[in-house]
Design an enzyme around this catalytic site. Structure first.
Site, PDB file in Angstrom:
ATOM      1  CG  ASP A  71      -1.934   1.029   1.252  1.00  0.00           C
ATOM      2  OD1 ASP A  71      -2.818   0.958   0.383  1.00  0.00           O
ATOM      3  OD2 ASP A  71      -1.886   1.923   2.108  1.00  0.00           O
ATOM      4  CD  GLU A  93      -2.267   1.969  -3.407  1.00  0.00           C
ATOM      5  OE1 GLU A  93      -3.433   2.124  -3.781  1.00  0.00           O
ATOM      6  OE2 GLU A  93      -1.881   2.328  -2.278  1.00  0.00           O
TER       7      GLU A  93
END
Ligand code: CA
Length: 655
Positions: free
Chosen positions: A331, A360
């Site tokens: 993340d 990400e």
């Protein structure tokens, strides 16, 4: 209280590199070690239970070299809970769970001591991890544990609903369609990526029947599991055993498990276990000493500091080996420094088979770290062995994510083709493609995680209900399927959200006084929305079985043919050729090697189009229904409106 002016210099003298932080078992004793170089005292507290006033004893720890505090219990500590108390300046005391705890009690307040071997389900050692040679071979399916089975339509037994155990049960149905585990098997995905299953903060585990929900991006204990997904959150072993059962069941069916990890921030900042163990060390700070907020969640962690970097690596190695995981999804990976990301890749490569790793390539706010040091997508070549979510192909296909009315290639945008072609070619350089350079960022197709729907933002079907509302339902279904064909057949690694394959929607009830329109009746940020919004309603699979069958056919086609899974930039340039259709927006290309020749044509228009096949005889390998038709055809063919068609060349008998 504690001021460190130069962390790199500080780490040189104080960082510890032993692999024994936390509790370590020996035959006749248990050794505890924790790192806190500026503490004036550290104590080990032993408890009978995971909460409440049941202290057994408090034992002072001793400072060894390099800021490590240690204490030995002269017995094998089993079935005991524990915390540490860190003392600073001889007066301030903070009690907290061990950041290295592998198990915990209710709501993650205290660590739990047990031999992890005891939590292995029968046959655990004999169930191997499935082999995945390249990210290009993977088809990832993102699932939230609760969403998967909380709705009665899933057909799972009441006690399994919303729990890890629902993933381990075969034979569930809604009417005649498969649900849960059988659904995963039928769809043909290779990996399940679970939204956070580590212990997160905001669901009260002591109230299993209270209406509460969270995605779980609020990390509490990275090495422990979330209790609300287990049959008994008071039993620290239940969640561990049941998560292993989930993994074992998926592995037995050839499906890998990817864990979503959120090392980029802590939920409680000042009150987090990291801050209590060593204030102002594990988080990044602004110049004025306040917490920087690159995550948008109140703080960001400091992966460039030796002991947080070590924590991340130790944690990932523990999780990967203890749970036999098959990959990690990071993340806000853009908040981690590139050096740490590459070190993690090295560690995960040492495991056999190597684990998938992607994340990400962006942040949730501004970071004080220099942007050339961070694992941002625009620095992609500096960590080319790590995958990145491809927001370029995503927005080209369906339209901008943050403006619900924005249209994409599938919904009539005539300017998305150049970015889309880059995405189809694995986001690597291709001699035929020019322009849209921002969409050409991958070192190899293996780096491109292609998707058009994830837990964040609108589902594809909800987005279409807004930006393509003037089209008929049938046309929107065609758009959905065309979108699926584009990203599943693109070079790279496809990523699908649970339920996307049967038109998942996230319905929302507008608040009082709110206008009722296409935007207010769907939820684009459902992180703590009720089950009515987030849960999978399996009747939708029954109702949209044609869409499901189409996704299934696409996945099968991809997995059956290596031409859709080209490994390198060179392979893409050699085997992929774009045709000149006379209309840039009407995309057609050939994939060819010595064994096979495939022609892929995408028609985004609401009228049918003609396409002139190259010389030779072909058959339709995949039509707009996902079906095959072996009847030989050639020359001028019809491509139905808003659809993809894949043709396969018929080889001469002599060949
Ligand atoms: Ca929790």
């Amino acid at each position: 209280m504690i001021g460190i002016s130069n962390y790199a210099e500080f780490d040189k003298y104080h960082a510890y590199d032993g692999d024994d932080l936390g509790a370590t078992y020996f035959a006749d004793r248990t050794v505890f070690k924790t790192w806190s170089p500026y503490a004036t005292g550290v104590y080990l507290n032993l408890y009978l239970d995971g909460e409440g006033p049941n202290l057994i004893e408090t034992v002072p720890m001793e400072l060894m070299s390099r800021g490590v505090w240690v204490v030995e219990l002269m017995y094998h500590a089993e079935d005991i809970f524990y915390t540490y108390t860190y003392e600073f300046d001889n007066r301030k005391r903070f009690e907290t769970i061990d950041i290295y705890a592998h198990a915990c009690g209710i709501n993650g307040k205290r660590g739990y001591l047990t031999d992890m071997k005891r939590t292995d389900p029968a046959g655990w050692d004999e169930t191997p991890r499935p082999v995945c040679k390249s990210p290009c071979d993977a088809v990832v399916y993102e699932c939230h544990v609760r969403d998967f089975s909380i709705d009665p339509s899933c057909g799972a037994a009441f006690e399994d609903r919303g729990h890890f155990t629902a993933f381990a049960k075969e034979g569930t149905r809604y009417h005649n369609v498969t649900t849960c585990l059988d659904h995963l098997k039928e769809l043909g995905i290779t990996h399940v990526q679970l939204l956070p299953v580590y212990d997160y903060a905001t669901v009260d585990e002591s109230k299993p029947f209270k209406a509460q929900y969270n995605w779980g991006y609020d990390p509490l204990n990275y090495n422990c599991l979330e209790g609300s997904y287990s049959s008994d959150a008071y039993d620290p072993c239940a969640r561990i055993r049941e998560f292993k059962q989930l993994i074992q069941a998926l592995h037995k069916n050839g499906i890998g498990v990817i864990m979503d990890v959120v090392y980029n921030h802590t939920y409680f900042t000042e009150e987090s276990s990291f801050e209590k163990a060593f204030p102002r060390y594990y988080h990044r700070l602004n110049r004025d000493g306040s917490f920087s907020n690159g995550s948008g969640c109140g703080n960001e962690t400091a992966s460039e500091h030796a002991m947080y970097r070590k924590f991340m690596i130790d944690s990932l190695k523990f999780l990967a080996t203890e749970y036999k995981l098959d990959g990690f999804r990071f993340d806000l990976m853009g908040l981690h420094d590139i050096e740490t990301v590459n070190l993690i890749r090295d560690e995960l490569n040492k495991l056999d088979p190597p684990l998938l790793m992607y994340g990400e390539g962006w942040t949730g706010g501004e970071s004080p770290m220099p942007s050339d040091k961070l694992a941002y997508k625009w620095n992609s070549y500096s960590f080319g062995r790590v995958g990145l979510f491809n927001d370029n192909i995503r927005d080209a296909i369906k339209g901008g994510t943050f403006n619900p009315y924005d249209i994409g290639y599938i919904s009539g945008n005539r300017n998305a083709w150049s970015v889309l072609r880059r995405g189809l070619a694995g986001s690597v350089q291709h001699w035929q493609l020019h322009g849209a350079n921002e969409a050409c960022w991958a070192l190899s197709p293996a780096q491109a995680v292609n998707y058009i729907e994830a837990h964040d933002n609108h589902t594809l079907w909800d987005k279409l209900s807004i930006c393509a509302k003037h089209f008929s339902r049938e046309e929107r279904v065609r758009m959905d399927k065309l979108g699926a064909a584009l990203f599943i057949l693109a070079q790279g690694m496809p990523f699908i959200q649970l339920g996307q394959d049967f038109l998942r929607s996230k319905p929302r009830i507008p608040k009082e006084g709110e206008p009722v329109n296409e935007v207010t009746v769907v939820d684009h940020n459902s992180y703590n929305s009720p089950d009515s919004t987030n849960s999978i309603k399996w009747n939708e699979k029954f109702e949209n079985i044609d869409v499901f069958n189409y996704y299934k056919a696409l996945i099968r086609l991809r997995r059956n043919n290596p031409l859709f899974r080209l490994r390198t930039k060179e392979d893409v340039e050699r085997h992929m050729y774009f045709f000149d259709t006379g209309d840039c927006n009407y995309i057609a290309y050939r994939l060819e090697n010595e064994y096979d020749c495939l022609i892929v044509v995408f028609n985004p228009y609401i009228e049918e189009r003609r396409f002139l096949l190259p010389e030779g005889k072909f058959y339709v390998r995949l039509n707009d229904q996902g079906k095959m038709n072996k009847f030989p055809i050639g020359g001028d063919v019809t491509i139905p409106p808003i659809s993809a068609t894949v043709f396969k060349k018929i080889r001469k008998q002599a060949e």
